[in-house]
Enzyme design. Structure first.
Site, PDB file in Angstrom:
ATOM      1  N   ARG A  35       0.823  -1.212   0.000  1.00  0.00           N
ATOM      2  CA  ARG A  35       0.000   0.000   0.000  1.00  0.00           C
ATOM      3  C   ARG A  35       0.857   1.261   0.000  1.00  0.00           C
ATOM      4  NH1 ARG A  35      -3.212  -0.759   5.173  1.00  0.00           N
ATOM      5  NH2 ARG A  35      -1.215  -1.661   5.694  1.00  0.00           N
ATOM      6  N   ASN A  54      -5.828  -3.082   1.972  1.00  0.00           N
ATOM      7  CA  ASN A  54      -5.776  -4.534   2.144  1.00  0.00           C
ATOM      8  C   ASN A  54      -7.195  -5.041   2.323  1.00  0.00           C
ATOM      9  OD1 ASN A  54      -2.993  -4.624   2.057  1.00  0.00           O
ATOM     10  ND2 ASN A  54      -2.717  -4.742   4.255  1.00  0.00           N
TER      11      ASN A  54
END
Length: 108
Positions: A35, A54
């Site tokens: 990320r 996620n």
């Protein structure tokens, strides 16, 4: 072939018209800084808006919106991700443009 393989501009709309695509990345993609690295990669493309997060399924979901060329380049980056990631599959789903997306960020 997917829109990414043929180029986003070939699936309707003019080049330059914003597009939006939801990308699901499978493989070893959680716990490897995916990320944060995606945010850094997106910072190279000033027109990219959206988010990365996620998912419970141990995948990473990324919503990308903006210039088709920039979206294409971000999808290309997502196909390999950061060092330590092992991308096994990338799923793409074209979405309607979302006016509320104002920047690219991590969501939890």
């Amino acid at each position: 072939m997917t829109a990414v393989e043929t180029g986003f501009g070939t699936n309707g709309g003019d080049w330059g018209d914003p597009i939006c695509v939801r990308v699901t990345v499978h493989g070893r993609v959680t716990g490897v800084g995916f990320r944060y690295s995606a945010v850094m990669a997106a910072s190279k493309y000033p027109d990219i808006r959206g988010y990365v997060r996620n998912c419970d399924s141990r995948t990473v979901e990324c919503m990308l919106q903006g210039d088709p060329g920039e979206v294409q380049r971000m999808v290309d980056w997502l196909r390999h991700g950061p060092p330590g990631a092992r991308v096994a599959e990338v799923e793409l789903c074209r979405e309607s443009v979302k006016p509320y997306l104002d920047r690219f960020r991590i969501v939890f």
